[in-house]
Scaffold this motif. Structure first.
Motif, mmCIF file in Angstrom:
data_model
loop_
_atom_site.group_PDB
_atom_site.id
_atom_site.type_symbol
_atom_site.label_atom_id
_atom_site.label_comp_id
_atom_site.label_asym_id
_atom_site.label_seq_id
_atom_site.Cartn_x
_atom_site.Cartn_y
_atom_site.Cartn_z
ATOM 1 N N ARG B 12 29.713 76.969 41.818
ATOM 2 C CA ARG B 12 28.661 76.883 42.696
ATOM 3 C C ARG B 12 27.527 77.438 42.033
ATOM 4 N N LEU B 13 27.872 78.477 41.551
ATOM 5 C CA LEU B 13 26.647 78.369 40.674
ATOM 6 C C LEU B 13 26.559 78.003 39.877
ATOM 7 N N ASN B 16 24.918 74.468 39.862
ATOM 8 C CA ASN B 16 23.447 75.058 40.464
ATOM 9 C C ASN B 16 22.396 74.879 39.566
ATOM 10 N N LEU B 17 23.399 75.495 38.621
ATOM 11 C CA LEU B 17 22.824 75.823 37.270
ATOM 12 C C LEU B 17 22.533 75.163 35.946
ATOM 13 N N LEU B 20 20.228 72.348 37.069
ATOM 14 C CA LEU B 20 18.914 73.114 37.017
ATOM 15 C C LEU B 20 18.626 72.709 35.753
ATOM 16 N N ARG B 23 17.437 69.010 35.003
ATOM 17 C CA ARG B 23 16.033 68.878 35.994
ATOM 18 C C ARG B 23 15.259 69.296 34.770
ATOM 19 N N LEU B 24 15.326 70.943 34.610
ATOM 20 C CA LEU B 24 14.568 71.621 32.999
ATOM 21 C C LEU B 24 14.351 70.553 31.931
ATOM 22 N N ALA B 27 12.045 67.643 33.119
ATOM 23 C CA ALA B 27 11.631 67.938 33.870
ATOM 24 C C ALA B 27 9.649 67.179 32.778
ATOM 25 N N GLN B 96 17.008 82.749 28.097
ATOM 26 C CA GLN B 96 16.969 83.399 29.499
ATOM 27 C C GLN B 96 16.731 84.606 29.448
ATOM 28 N N LEU B 99 14.880 86.375 32.351
ATOM 29 C CA LEU B 99 15.243 86.233 33.600
ATOM 30 C C LEU B 99 15.950 87.575 33.782
ATOM 31 N N ILE B 100 16.879 87.561 32.103
ATOM 32 C CA ILE B 100 18.362 88.590 31.810
ATOM 33 C C ILE B 100 17.189 90.465 31.987
ATOM 34 N N HIS B 103 15.898 89.683 35.926
ATOM 35 C CA HIS B 103 16.502 89.459 37.418
ATOM 36 C C HIS B 103 18.314 90.335 37.277
ATOM 37 N N VAL B 104 19.401 90.349 38.151
ATOM 38 C CA VAL B 104 20.502 91.314 38.343
ATOM 39 C C VAL B 104 21.409 90.141 38.350
ATOM 40 N N PHE B 105 21.761 88.919 37.489
ATOM 41 C CA PHE B 105 22.133 88.387 36.999
ATOM 42 C C PHE B 105 23.298 87.930 35.713
#
Lengths: 423, 262
Positions: B12-13, B16-17, B20, B23-24, B27, B96, B99-100, B103-105
């Protein structure tokens, strides 16, 4: 309650520094197979150990580059320790750099969804939290605009709202307090406080010592990658302030002699001037034991010492020491003749001390001018030609109070109080 | 196998990514998703003009310009999906970096979503092509191989990109090199020609190029309604698995230290 939410055992972090890129690549490819291709090592954290019980709020202080952020990154899992172990119980949420997941072309609403994805939330969770996030950020009117049109403050408000919407067991914050205006800053503050009241564990690094003191029950002080002190906030802050003072002092000392040696160039620039019958050869700020010092605490005795040397004998000159605030406002002028001090005939060398035994100066930076005049007519506003005048070449600092956030003003004026009841 | 488990767990992630990513990418642009179809169509047009129109290339004497166009389209679509995935995927982790660091991703997902985004573009184009082929009555049961081919392509690309995106973090030049390599690879891939049309000297090169098997597979399934060349399929499938698992191992081996390097 006494179980440790965060436990850090002997954690070290060593960064390898390479002089050439190829070595770095080789090391990178063979990671874990061969060691020792790097040229130097930089130890960002050196054997740090501590435990944080559940439900406490702990602050981390230290100068820039002391290792605070490295430690927090290791705790959040964004970096791995070279040695040692880290254990965290419960769901961790980190506010390391907020707003980094935002995309300028997307609207506020879209960015909330994007950040939600990055925070690992499901679509339903994001939808559920959405109203809360918008309400907290108070950006209802702008939420459908691209964030590139936001002001910095608005951007940060949205970022903070998104980052704190989740409900973690352990919250790790790196220097993100005080975003936005005073009003929003207070809101952030209260949100973190409400986290604490819910029994969450909070670990925060900040340079805002007063905020830390208000929020934390314990402080860790890290310097050069080592845990210097771990204890109650006030104690740690005092020790930290003392060390900062010492370092400032060293920096000052390294800087000051240059101005002394350069008397002639200062004279050219008009910062030193006068007719020159008697010269000021050295000016120092001394503490109560007669040592040179530039950082003073509030109320600490302070002496300004002027060494002089005459070229021709002079009779009863007037010594003046003036204090200014950094923006040029005159705080006070000490004038020897006005205080009734007479010097008779001066010939040769010596020094004159101006003693501030109980200074009333509030925290701040102060600038000092010194001068020797043949005589000083206090009614003449323009002043007379001095023998020698050093215009604002010296200075000292009164440190902020550790236990008071309020601006107490320029003068800590002693007063007495009276109270009467009724009409 | 932990690799498949990871991909499944984060499905699912990843989705979503990928959304995204789309979208980006579009955009703020006016035409938005239209670009997704416009770019391949323009490329197809350019190919047709150059090889079909000017150079008068034909797979054999009897074939018409339209047939040649379909042949190019069948080669171009998987190529676009692959090269988009590789170029974007290589830069994806570094892109990213903020983000890296903050965030904990699960960052191994960035290359995956980049590849998926490339595949979605390819899928849209393929649907268009299917309609076209359907109208000409050229579709047959061997179309059923198509999803299988897509999956193999995805696994191959993801594995490759896991490796390349890691190297790109240390050697930032990697993404530039990859762009160039993609241009070169495009010419030795049988997009505007078939494997048979390649001259003897070049045949080995084309045969060693794994993309050839992929394109050939697509052509067989879509255009010729033939069951794909089993040998080619097995070779490519094995390679895809090998690359995927190796790439995954490499990425996971380094993922702990990657944030220190970005």
């Amino acid at each position: 309650m006494d179980t440790a939410a965060i436990s850090v055992k002997g954690v070290s972090k060593v960064y390898k520094l390479y002089r050439g890129r190829s070595k770095r690549l080789l090391d990178f490819f063979s990671l874990g197979f061969g060691e020792g291709r790097h040229d130097e090592e930089f130890c960002a954290l050196d054997d740090v150990s501590f435990e944080i019980p559940q439900g406490t709020t702990v602050g981390i202080i230290g100068r820039n580059g002391a290792g605070k952020s490295t430690l927090l990154r290791i705790l959040t899992g964004n970096s791995s320790p070279t040695k040692g172990e880290v254990e965290i119980k419960g769901k961790v949420s980190a506010l390391l750099e907020i707003g980094t997941g935002f995309h300028p072309e997307l609207t506020g609403q879209q960015n909330i969804h994007v950040s939600g994805v990055y925070l690992g939330l499901t679509q339903e969770e994001i939808d559920r939290l959405y109203t809360d996030i918008v309400a907290f950020s108070e950006l209802e009117d702008f939420i459908h605009q691209p964030v590139k049109t936001y002001s910095y403050g608005m951007y940060m408000r949205l970022a903070f709202s998104v980052s704190t919407c989740i409900n973690p067991d352990v919250l790790i914050i790196d220097e993100v307090l005080g975003v936005g205006d005073a009003y929003f800053s207070r809101k952030c503050f209260n949100r973190i406080r409400s986290f604490m009241e819910c029994g969450k564990t909070v670990l925060m690094a900040s340079h805002d010592l007063l905020a830390l003191q208000r929020l934390c029950t314990r402080l860790l002080w890290i310097d050069h990658g080592r845990l210097m002190m771990d204890g109650p906030p006030l104690e740690v802050l005092r020790a930290y302030a003392a060390s900062v003072r010492e370092q400032e002092e060293r920096r000052f000392r390294a800087k000051v002699p240059a101005t002394h040696h350069d008397a002639s160039s200062l004279r050219e620039k008009g910062l030193i001037y006068g007719s020159g019958e008697i010269l000021i050869t050295e000016v120092k700020c001394l503490n109560h034991v007669g040592q040179e010092q530039h950082q003073f605490s509030v109320g600490e005795p302070l002496t300004i010492r002027m060494r002089y040397k005459t070229r021709v004998p002079v009779v009863d000159p007037v010594f003046v020491a003036a204090l200014y605030r950094i923006d040029g406002v005159t705080i006070c002028q000490a004038i020897s003749s006005r205080d009734g001090v007479k010097f008779d005939k001066l010939d040769g060398q010596g020094f004159v001390d101006v003693l501030f035994d109980r200074p009333l100066l509030g925290p701040g930076q102060y600038v000092v001018s010194v001068a020797i005049f043949p005589s000083l007519d206090l009614l003449d506003q323009l002043g007379q030609t001095p023998y020698d005048l050093h215009d604002r070449l010296y200075g000292f600092q009164i440190e902020p109070l550790v236990d008071c956030a309020l601006d107490l003003g320029m003068v800590l004026h002693p007063v007495s109080w009276r109270h009467s009841r009724g009409e | 196998m932990s690799c498949f488990h990871m991909l499944f767990r984060h499905r699912r992630l990843i989705w979503n990514l990928t959304l995204l990513d789309f979208r980006l990418r579009y955009a703020g642009s006016r035409l938005g998703l239209v670009w997704m179809l416009l770019a391949p169509l323009l490329m197809l047009g350019a190919y047709l003009l150059l090889f079909g129109g000017i150079l008068q290339v034909r797979p054999d004497q009897s074939s018409t310009g339209v047939e040649y166009g379909l042949l190019i389209a069948c080669g171009l679509l998987p190529w676009i999906g692959f090269s988009e995935g590789v170029t974007r995927g290589t830069a994806s982790v570094l892109a990213q970096r903020n983000l890296i660091k903050s965030h904990v991703f699960p960052m191994e997902l960035f290359p995956v979503s980049a590849v998926c985004a490339g595949l979605i573009g390819q899928l849209c184009g393929t649907l268009l092509l299917l309609v076209l082929l359907g109208l000409r009555g050229m579709l047959g049961p061997n179309l059923a191989v198509l999803p299988f081919l897509l999956i193999l392509q995805a696994l191959f690309t993801v594995g490759l990109v896991w490796f390349l995106s890691c190297v790109n973090i240390i050697y930032r030049d990697t993404s530039q090199v990859v762009v160039l390599m993609m241009v070169l690879l495009m010419f030795i891939s049988p997009i505007a020609y078939t494997q048979e049309m390649a001259p003897a000297g070049l045949k080995l090169v084309v045969e060693l190029n794994p993309i050839s098997y992929l394109i050939e597979g697509y052509r067989n399934a879509l255009l010729y309604n033939q069951f794909p060349n089993v040998r080619g399929l097995v070779i490519f499938g094995g390679l895809a698995l090998l690359v995927l698992l190796a790439g995954y191992r490499y990425f996971m081996h380094l993922r702990r230290v990657l944030p220190d390097y970005v």
